[in-house]
Design an enzyme around this catalytic site. Structure first.
Site: not given
Length: 183
Positions: A44-45, A52, A61, A86
């Site tokens: 996971d980011i 964002n 993106d 993500e």
């Protein structure tokens, strides 16, 4: 023409439009076929929502594309998938957790140290033949990822059990400060 239509339908169902990597549907089909020893990693980011909100969805993106591109080079025979949002999944067929962790650590380190360039408004639409030196409007952004990893065991007998265990490990990685791997 029928072949082209089938090919297009396959692409839409099994390849993520944004990143070009296999989707969760492809992951689920792979998990139905997999047997024997395997390890699953959930990646996971870190702080992606904040990222964002700060830079906008277009840059978000690009961050997803960057992480997917880095994951395509995972070593150890890992197969990558976009799980959703993500979050990504990597399956290591025939490998236990200890074997997979070294490959995941290498991937995590590359993602956190490489960064990607936030391009300025003057970015050309097409890639130029000759790259210009870094423009003053280019800014390098760095991302980190947290990774949870688990393998098939007597306790985690099904693929769903292994995914749930890897997901729980992912949450432990986040609780441990992020940008790390947890088993």
């Amino acid at each position: 023409m029928i072949f082209a239509i089938i090919q297009d339908l396959y692409r839409k169902a099994y390849l993520d439009e944004l990143t070009g990597i296999p989707t969760r549907r492809a992951l689920m089909e792979e998990l139905m076929k997999i047997g024997g020893k395997y390890t699953i990693a959930m990646l996971d980011i870190d702080f992606f929502k904040k990222f964002n909100d700060t830079y906008g969805h277009d840059v978000g993106d690009n961050a997803l594309k960057f992480v997917a591109a880095m994951m395509k080079n995972v070593t150890g025979g890992g197969k990558i998938y976009r799980y959703g949002g993500e979050e990504f999944t990597i399956i290591f067929p025939g490998k236990g957790v200890d074997d997979a962790v070294s490959h995941l650590e290498k991937l995590r380190g590359k993602i956190s140290s490489r960064g990607f360039v936030l391009r300025g408004q003057d970015r050309p639409k097409k890639k130029p033949q000759k790259a210009k030196p870094n423009s003053s409007s280019a800014k390098r952004l760095f991302l980190t990822v947290s990774i949870g990893v688990s393998e098939k065991t007597e306790k985690n007998k099904t693929a769903a059990d292994v995914i749930k265990s890897a997901d729980n490990a992912l949450y432990r990685a986040k609780e441990n400060g992020r940008n790390c791997i947890s088993k």
